[in-house]
Design a protein around this motif. Structure first.
Motif, PDB file in Angstrom:
ATOM      1  N   MET A 289       0.722  -1.282   0.026  1.00  0.00           N
ATOM      2  CA  MET A 289       0.042   0.080   0.128  1.00  0.00           C
ATOM      3  C   MET A 289       0.869   1.569   0.071  1.00  0.00           C
ATOM      4  O   MET A 289       0.546   2.177  -0.699  1.00  0.00           O
ATOM      5  CB  MET A 289      -0.905   0.104   1.099  1.00  0.00           C
ATOM      6  N   ALA A 290       1.844   1.146   0.964  1.00  0.00           N
ATOM      7  CA  ALA A 290       2.918   2.211   0.854  1.00  0.00           C
ATOM      8  C   ALA A 290       3.515   2.708  -0.573  1.00  0.00           C
ATOM      9  O   ALA A 290       3.698   3.875  -1.035  1.00  0.00           O
ATOM     10  CB  ALA A 290       3.781   2.075   1.970  1.00  0.00           C
ATOM     11  N   ARG A 306       6.039   5.586   2.332  1.00  0.00           N
ATOM     12  CA  ARG A 306       7.312   4.722   2.313  1.00  0.00           C
ATOM     13  C   ARG A 306       8.160   4.881   3.143  1.00  0.00           C
ATOM     14  O   ARG A 306       9.013   3.740   3.383  1.00  0.00           O
ATOM     15  CB  ARG A 306       7.876   5.056   0.528  1.00  0.00           C
ATOM     16  N   ALA A 307       8.399   6.028   3.508  1.00  0.00           N
ATOM     17  CA  ALA A 307       9.633   6.402   4.309  1.00  0.00           C
ATOM     18  C   ALA A 307       9.584   5.410   5.717  1.00  0.00           C
ATOM     19  O   ALA A 307      10.567   5.252   6.369  1.00  0.00           O
ATOM     20  CB  ALA A 307       9.886   7.722   4.904  1.00  0.00           C
ATOM     21  N   ILE A 308       8.054   5.305   6.092  1.00  0.00           N
ATOM     22  CA  ILE A 308       8.046   4.649   7.489  1.00  0.00           C
ATOM     23  C   ILE A 308       8.211   3.029   7.661  1.00  0.00           C
ATOM     24  O   ILE A 308       8.292   2.439   8.638  1.00  0.00           O
ATOM     25  CB  ILE A 308       6.762   5.159   8.128  1.00  0.00           C
ATOM     26  N   MET A 309       8.205   2.475   6.249  1.00  0.00           N
ATOM     27  CA  MET A 309       8.128   1.144   6.446  1.00  0.00           C
ATOM     28  C   MET A 309       9.052   0.289   7.079  1.00  0.00           C
ATOM     29  O   MET A 309       9.116  -0.600   7.446  1.00  0.00           O
ATOM     30  CB  MET A 309       7.730   0.523   4.991  1.00  0.00           C
ATOM     31  N   GLY A 310      10.419   1.041   6.741  1.00  0.00           N
ATOM     32  CA  GLY A 310      11.558   0.544   7.375  1.00  0.00           C
ATOM     33  C   GLY A 310      11.552   0.380   9.101  1.00  0.00           C
ATOM     34  O   GLY A 310      12.043  -0.306   9.597  1.00  0.00           O
ATOM     35  N   ALA A 311      10.923   1.779   9.563  1.00  0.00           N
ATOM     36  CA  ALA A 311      10.763   1.828  10.883  1.00  0.00           C
ATOM     37  C   ALA A 311       9.712   0.761  11.386  1.00  0.00           C
ATOM     38  O   ALA A 311       9.939  -0.032  12.376  1.00  0.00           O
ATOM     39  CB  ALA A 311      10.211   3.084  11.181  1.00  0.00           C
ATOM     40  N   HIS A 312       8.737   0.630  10.435  1.00  0.00           N
ATOM     41  CA  HIS A 312       7.487  -0.447  10.918  1.00  0.00           C
ATOM     42  C   HIS A 312       8.230  -1.962  11.047  1.00  0.00           C
ATOM     43  O   HIS A 312       8.058  -2.906  11.740  1.00  0.00           O
ATOM     44  CB  HIS A 312       6.526  -0.419   9.666  1.00  0.00           C
ATOM     45  N   GLY A 313       9.253  -2.213  10.129  1.00  0.00           N
ATOM     46  CA  GLY A 313      10.100  -3.278  10.099  1.00  0.00           C
ATOM     47  C   GLY A 313      10.809  -3.725  11.446  1.00  0.00           C
ATOM     48  O   GLY A 313      10.582  -5.208  11.850  1.00  0.00           O
TER      49      GLY A 313
END
Length: 416
Positions: A289-290, A306-313
């Motif tokens: 979705m991002a 998109r930028a936050i998905m790494g932090a979510h990982g």
């Protein structure tokens, strides 16, 4: 008290093991669940509860407190001479003014409510200020009382159905901003009052974005209440995703972003349950979705992008207690700058948890120092960060003890 009543660990002089059992039971955890989260067996938990094993070391007690999300370390230890707030932060100086605004309805107010467009402009400025200010609670706490009163008044004075729905949407967003301010402060009842009023206002607004945002926050409130409330978190989360799903094929960015944020939250709850495959599956769906969003898009409330998905990982790996994977995810995420200061600080705290799990306490402390630099008010109210800092004040390394103690002073955990 009746002999059949459950002892109160906050009032009765009872042993550590008994306190542990009562608090674990109140959180809805079995011995197997609690032991798994601690990296121990159910028999180890039972031995502690029955007093056959002595009280563990401080670092283990702090991890227990983190897992149980106790409001004060003394609630678990029984030592009333040592009070350390963990997941409940100190009351902010502006909390009383926000409480008063939430608790009073403008039933007899004679002044004219501001137009919805004016409320929306003020809300946009408030969110921008929250993301850019290191002392974000202080900044938001100044703005909230008038915003709450004006948004309530706008709903009351709306002349038409359309005006009322627009006002309810703005009020729901004001309550969402309020929930960010109230979270982890010593008034759980106020948190739930704000969350539930926000959900009612959002539903009355018939605005899918407002409904999604309030569901996102209610999901977090349920999950933060402990494992006994995970099903309630999922019920709100998945029902809202089902409601939004028909809109997603050609959804505007804000609707797609809130659906992505909710999808990640489902993964977060799965990770808290220890459901590895499910957690990463939801993370993959959220990332897809991002990827449909513009590269520079950043949702102003949830930070979904998109930028936050790494932090979510990193968050998923940490909640699954996978130290090595947490560090790998942190290395991937670190190339991306998160625009929001409080969200950046929260990411640094999650990274620090990963480094601690991976046996790198010095890196964990350095990362927490970065979190403090980004947003001191975020780390000050974060129980995980405080647990790591307190644990390292007892480290064998003098240099590490000194660094941890210096940070503990900055967080108000130790006297200067």
């Amino acid at each position: 008290m009746s002999s059949h009543a459950t002892p109160d660990p906050y009032a009765d002089p009872i042993a550590f093991g008994q306190r542990l059992k009562i608090l674990r039971t109140r959180r809805g955890m079995t011995r197997d669940q609690f032991g798994g989260l601690m990296g121990k067996s159910a028999s180890w938990v039972r031995a502690i509860e029955e007093g056959r094993l002595k009280v563990p070391r401080l670092e283990v007690v702090l991890r227990m407190a983190e897992t149980l999300r106790v409001r004060d370390l003394a609630d678990l230890t029984g030592d009333q001479s040592v009070h350390v707030d963990l997941f409940t932060g100190p009351g902010h100086p502006r909390l009383a003014a926000v409480q008063a605004a939430v608790n009073v309805y403008p039933l007899t107010e004679q002044r004219q409510a501001p137009p919805a467009e004016h409320l929306r402009a003020r809300l946009a400025r408030a969110w921008a200020a929250r993301h850019s200010a290191p002392n974000h609670r202080d900044v938001v706490g100044v703005l909230l009382p008038d915003l709450i009163r004006d948004a309530q008044l706008a709903v009351r004075q709306a002349d038409s159905g359309a005006e009322r729905r627009a006002a309810q949407s703005a009020l729901a967003e004001v309550y969402s901003l309020s929930q960010f301010f109230v979270a982890y402060q010593p008034d759980a009842a106020l948190l739930w009052r704000v969350a539930e009023r926000g959900m009612v206002a959002a539903q009355d607004s018939e605005d899918p974005h407002a409904i999604g945002v309030t569901a996102w926050l209610v999901t977090q409130a349920h999950r933060d209440s402990g494992p006994g409330h995970f099903d309630a978190a999922d019920a709100v989360n998945l029902e809202t995703l089902a409601y939004l799903e028909p809109l997603l094929s050609d959804a505007p960015d804000d609707i797609l972003a809130i659906a992505g944020a909710l999808t990640f939250e489902a993964g977060y709850t799965a990770a808290r349950r220890g459901e590895t495959g499910m957690a990463w599956r939801y993370w993959d769906q959220a990332r897809a979705m991002a990827d449909r969003l513009p590269a520079d898009y950043y949702h102003p409330i949830t930070s979904f992008s998109r930028a936050i998905m790494g932090a979510h990982g990193v968050t998923i790996a940490v909640e699954l207690h996978a130290g090595g994977e947490s560090v790998r995810q942190a290395a991937r995420a670190d190339a991306v700058t998160i625009p929001s200061r409080p969200r950046r600080a929260r990411h640094r705290i999650e990274e620090a948890r990963g480094y601690q799990l991976d046996g790198q306490p010095d890196v964990a402390l350095a990362t927490l120092a970065q979190a403090h630099e980004a947003a001191p008010e975020t780390i000050k109210y974060n129980g995980y960060a405080k647990r790591i800092v307190l644990e390292e004040t007892q480290a064998k390394s003098p240099a590490r003890r000194r660094r941890a103690s210096d940070l503990a002073v900055k967080l108000g955990l130790l006297a200067a």
